[in-house]
Design an enzyme around this catalytic site. Structure first.
Site, PDB file in Angstrom:
ATOM      1  N   HIS A  18    -130.069   2.520  12.639  1.00 31.29           N
ATOM      2  CA  HIS A  18    -130.356   2.396  11.015  1.00 31.29           C
ATOM      3  C   HIS A  18    -129.180   2.764  10.196  1.00 31.29           C
ATOM      4  O   HIS A  18    -128.566   3.787  10.657  1.00 31.29           O
ATOM      5  CB  HIS A  18    -131.407   2.949  10.495  1.00 31.29           C
ATOM      6  CG  HIS A  18    -132.027   2.352   9.217  1.00 31.29           C
ATOM      7  ND1 HIS A  18    -131.603   2.738   8.188  1.00 31.29           N
ATOM      8  CD2 HIS A  18    -132.914   1.229   8.950  1.00 31.29           C
ATOM      9  CE1 HIS A  18    -132.138   2.029   7.110  1.00 31.29           C
ATOM     10  NE2 HIS A  18    -132.909   1.085   7.727  1.00 31.29           N
ATOM     11  N   SER A  31    -134.593  -5.400   1.525  1.00 30.62           N
ATOM     12  CA  SER A  31    -135.287  -5.723   0.361  1.00 30.62           C
ATOM     13  C   SER A  31    -136.128  -6.988   0.609  1.00 30.62           C
ATOM     14  O   SER A  31    -136.285  -7.663  -0.443  1.00 30.62           O
ATOM     15  CB  SER A  31    -134.327  -5.926  -0.863  1.00 30.62           C
ATOM     16  OG  SER A  31    -133.621  -4.767  -1.162  1.00 30.62           O
ATOM     17  N   LYS A  82    -139.665   4.820   7.372  1.00 33.75           N
ATOM     18  CA  LYS A  82    -138.919   5.997   6.682  1.00 33.75           C
ATOM     19  C   LYS A  82    -139.516   7.423   6.626  1.00 33.75           C
ATOM     20  O   LYS A  82    -140.469   7.588   7.401  1.00 33.75           O
ATOM     21  CB  LYS A  82    -137.914   5.686   5.423  1.00 33.75           C
ATOM     22  CG  LYS A  82    -137.274   4.202   5.426  1.00 33.75           C
ATOM     23  CD  LYS A  82    -136.297   3.902   4.565  1.00 33.75           C
ATOM     24  CE  LYS A  82    -135.980   2.420   4.474  1.00 33.75           C
ATOM     25  NZ  LYS A  82    -135.085   2.236   3.850  1.00 33.75           N
ATOM     26  N   GLU A 101    -129.122  -6.001   9.125  1.00 29.86           N
ATOM     27  CA  GLU A 101    -129.631  -5.299   7.658  1.00 29.86           C
ATOM     28  C   GLU A 101    -128.273  -5.226   6.971  1.00 29.86           C
ATOM     29  O   GLU A 101    -127.626  -4.044   6.983  1.00 29.86           O
ATOM     30  CB  GLU A 101    -130.261  -3.986   7.740  1.00 29.86           C
ATOM     31  CG  GLU A 101    -131.496  -4.215   8.654  1.00 29.86           C
ATOM     32  CD  GLU A 101    -132.542  -3.026   8.351  1.00 29.86           C
ATOM     33  OE1 GLU A 101    -133.533  -3.348   7.747  1.00 29.86           O
ATOM     34  OE2 GLU A 101    -131.986  -1.987   8.586  1.00 29.86           O
ATOM     35  N   ASN A 159    -140.846  -0.307   8.311  1.00 31.15           N
ATOM     36  CA  ASN A 159    -140.064   1.042   8.354  1.00 31.15           C
ATOM     37  C   ASN A 159    -140.455   1.858   7.399  1.00 31.15           C
ATOM     38  O   ASN A 159    -139.950   1.816   6.295  1.00 31.15           O
ATOM     39  CB  ASN A 159    -138.480   0.681   8.516  1.00 31.15           C
ATOM     40  CG  ASN A 159    -137.651   2.098   8.680  1.00 31.15           C
ATOM     41  OD1 ASN A 159    -138.279   3.053   8.885  1.00 31.15           O
ATOM     42  ND2 ASN A 159    -136.437   1.738   8.326  1.00 31.15           N
ATOM     43  N   GLY A 184    -133.111  -1.294   0.111  1.00 31.06           N
ATOM     44  CA  GLY A 184    -133.381  -0.614  -0.873  1.00 31.06           C
ATOM     45  C   GLY A 184    -132.735  -0.735  -2.230  1.00 31.06           C
ATOM     46  O   GLY A 184    -132.898  -0.247  -3.359  1.00 31.06           O
ATOM     47  N   GLU A 188    -129.113   4.154   7.447  1.00 32.15           N
ATOM     48  CA  GLU A 188    -129.360   5.195   6.842  1.00 32.15           C
ATOM     49  C   GLU A 188    -128.903   6.413   7.958  1.00 32.15           C
ATOM     50  O   GLU A 188    -128.212   7.691   7.585  1.00 32.15           O
ATOM     51  CB  GLU A 188    -130.645   5.617   6.504  1.00 32.15           C
ATOM     52  CG  GLU A 188    -131.153   4.965   5.292  1.00 32.15           C
ATOM     53  CD  GLU A 188    -132.303   4.604   4.814  1.00 32.15           C
ATOM     54  OE1 GLU A 188    -133.327   4.863   5.496  1.00 32.15           O
ATOM     55  OE2 GLU A 188    -132.410   3.398   4.129  1.00 32.15           O
TER      56      GLU A 188
END
Ligand code: PGA
Length: 249
Positions: free
Chosen positions: A94, A212, A11, A166, A9, A172, A96
């Protein structure tokens, strides 16, 4: 029986020309791998990445889309546009998108349905926050996300779906969930599919872990019975590191 899938991914990283160079570096590793390799790239990178991926088994996808077929939605991208540009799959929900752009389960459900109508494979992302995990709500949160995001879907469509677990606290942050923690969450998801749609769906659906993932954590994760692959953010940006993840799984 479920072929492992490793998804990068990207991003909001990498231009079109950068994607071409990346794919050239990754090609030989992908050719040797028994996993499927997917790349979720920025919209403006889709066309170039699709051309670069021709003749390889790398599958190109997007990171988001609008739920409507078309319309006056300035700045948005439809599933049909993605399909024509060369994407085979799309990440939906996702964390985010949920946190920064306030996407809800109801909206994500509409997006999943639209993606399926247009022949895009949805990768539905779910996961709990640290506060939810610490207060013992993880199972409830995961089941609620699955219930609401998949509301109204029926069996043949469900077989096209991929789930990515996730945990938000692992994205991250450098804190990968332990293989046991991840596998337990995956087992909760698989059981949800078993109860609601039966064995064919529960056994057939790929559930990926994200958060991660690095070359030194992928092996332990992939040894777990319910973990079918990984969704990799930061470590997918460097072709050498991503290649190590692909080769080690
Ligand atoms: P990360 O991101 O690997 O950098 O934690 C994963 C993701 O956001 O999909």
């Amino acid at each position: 029986m479920r072929t492992p899938i490793i998804v990068g991914n990207w991003k909001m990283y990498k231009t079109a020309s950068e994607s071409t160079a990346f794919i050239k570096k990754l090609e030989s590793e992908v050719a040797r791998s028994s996993s499927k390799v997917f790349l979720a790239v920025p919209f403006t990178t889709i066309a170039a990445a699709s051309v670069a991926a021709q003749g390889t088994s790398i599958v190109i996808g997007a990171q988001n889309m609008h739920e409507a077929e078309e319309g006056a939605y300035t700045g948005e991208i439809s599933a049909r546009m993605l399909k024509e540009a060369g994407t085979a799959f799309v990440l939906l929900g996702h964390s985010e998108r949920r946190q920064l752009y306030h996407e809800t389960n109801v909206l994500i459900n509409l997006k999943i349905k639209r993606a399926l109508v247009c022949g895009l494979q949805p990768i539905l992302c779910i996961g709990e926050s640290l506060a939810q995990r610490e207060s013992g709500e993880t199972e409830h949160v995961l089941k609620k996300q699955l219930e609401e995001c998949l509301q109204g879907l029926i069996l043949p469509e469900l077989l096209h779906l991929i789930i990515a677990y996730e945990p938000i606290w692992a994205i991250g942050t450098g804190k990968t969930a332990t293989p046991q923690i991840a596998d337990h969450a995956h087992a909760v998801c698989r059981e949800f599919f078993m109860k609601k749609w039966g064995k064919e769906v529960a056994d057939g659906i790929s559930i990926l872990y994200g958060g991660s993932v690095k070359p030194d954590t992928i092996e332990g994760l992939m040894q777990q019975p319910n973990i079918d692959g990984a969704l990799v953010g930061g470590a997918s940006l460097d072709p050498h590191i991503f290649a190590q993840i692909i080769s080690k799984r």
